[in-house]
Design an enzyme around this catalytic site. Structure first.
Site, PDB file in Angstrom:
ATOM      1  N   LYS A   1       0.829  -1.211   0.000  1.00  0.00           N
ATOM      2  CA  LYS A   1       0.000   0.000   0.000  1.00  0.00           C
ATOM      3  C   LYS A   1       0.863   1.260   0.000  1.00  0.00           C
ATOM      4  O   LYS A   1       0.558   2.238   0.670  1.00  0.00           O
ATOM      5  CB  LYS A   1      -0.927  -0.010   1.220  1.00  0.00           C
ATOM      6  CG  LYS A   1      -1.877  -1.191   1.239  1.00  0.00           C
ATOM      7  CD  LYS A   1      -2.761  -1.169   2.466  1.00  0.00           C
ATOM      8  CE  LYS A   1      -3.651  -2.376   2.563  1.00  0.00           C
ATOM      9  NZ  LYS A   1      -4.495  -2.642   1.434  1.00  0.00           N
ATOM     10  N   CYS A   2       1.924   1.240  -0.779  1.00  0.00           N
ATOM     11  CA  CYS A   2       2.905   2.330  -0.809  1.00  0.00           C
ATOM     12  C   CYS A   2       2.883   2.992  -2.190  1.00  0.00           C
ATOM     13  O   CYS A   2       2.552   2.352  -3.190  1.00  0.00           O
ATOM     14  CB  CYS A   2       4.291   1.742  -0.519  1.00  0.00           C
ATOM     15  SG  CYS A   2       5.659   2.906  -0.614  1.00  0.00           S
ATOM     16  N   GLY A   3       3.262   4.233  -2.240  1.00  0.00           N
ATOM     17  CA  GLY A   3       3.376   4.911  -3.524  1.00  0.00           C
ATOM     18  C   GLY A   3       4.388   4.259  -4.447  1.00  0.00           C
ATOM     19  O   GLY A   3       4.320   4.410  -5.667  1.00  0.00           O
TER      20      GLY A   3
ATOM     21  N   THR B   1       4.765   0.937  -4.568  1.00  0.00           N
ATOM     22  CA  THR B   1       4.322  -0.435  -4.834  1.00  0.00           C
ATOM     23  C   THR B   1       4.348  -0.794  -6.322  1.00  0.00           C
ATOM     24  O   THR B   1       4.708  -1.927  -6.666  1.00  0.00           O
ATOM     25  CB  THR B   1       2.924  -0.679  -4.217  1.00  0.00           C
ATOM     26  OG1 THR B   1       3.010  -0.459  -2.804  1.00  0.00           O
ATOM     27  CG2 THR B   1       2.425  -2.080  -4.482  1.00  0.00           C
TER      28      THR B   1
END
Length: 158
Positions: A35-37, A39
């Site tokens: 759930k990371c930018g 990803t």
């Protein structure tokens, strides 16, 4: 741990994943999150893996929930997410800590070998470590380093 090949983290099923089996391979180790930018880097990492795996290259993903709680799922949920959304076929191992008192021995070793801007600590998701065929950490890349920008370095050690 005195050597990369002495390490044996757990895979997503809780079984040992001995790095001694990686002798002679070029390894890219990445701390990951779903759930990371960053990803979407999974796509580029998988492309690198497909391009070089037949030449002795492997990527190891280590999910970590230490940065913004961006990896809350179970090991099985994480593996399913990676496969379903990005077609990941490289090993994604058990979730670990990369910093702090409970740091996994893999990251304790990697960070001791290659500091980033004079710092040992991992700053965010998707930092990368390149390990040569002799088990030496030869490069460390920040989260903003896109997988495709690592190709020249990978080529140079294959």
């Amino acid at each position: 741990m005195s050597h990369f090949y002495d390490l044996a983290p757990k895979d997503k099923d809780g079984n040992p994943f001995p790095f001694s089996n990686l002798k002679g391979k070029v390894v890219l180790v990445v701390n990951t999150a779903s759930k990371c930018g960053f990803t979407p880097q999974y796509k580029g990492l998988e492309a690198l893996y497909q391009k070089y795996k037949d030449r002795g290259f492997i990527i190891l993903g280590f999910p970590c929930n230490q940065f913004g709680n961006q990896e809350p799922g179970s090991d099985e949920e994480i593996a399913q997410f990676c496969q379903k959304n990005y077609g990941v076929t490289f090993p994604v191992l058990a979730k670990i800590n990369v910093n702090g008192d409970n740091v996994d021995p893999v990251y304790q070793f990697l960070k001791s070998q290659k500091k980033q801007l004079g710092l040992e600590r991992i700053k965010w998701n998707f930092e990368k470590f390149l390990v040569n065929r002799q088990g030496q950490v030869i490069e460390r890349y920040s989260s903003i380093s896109k997988p495709e920008h690592l190709e020249n370095d990978i080529e140079s050690v294959l």
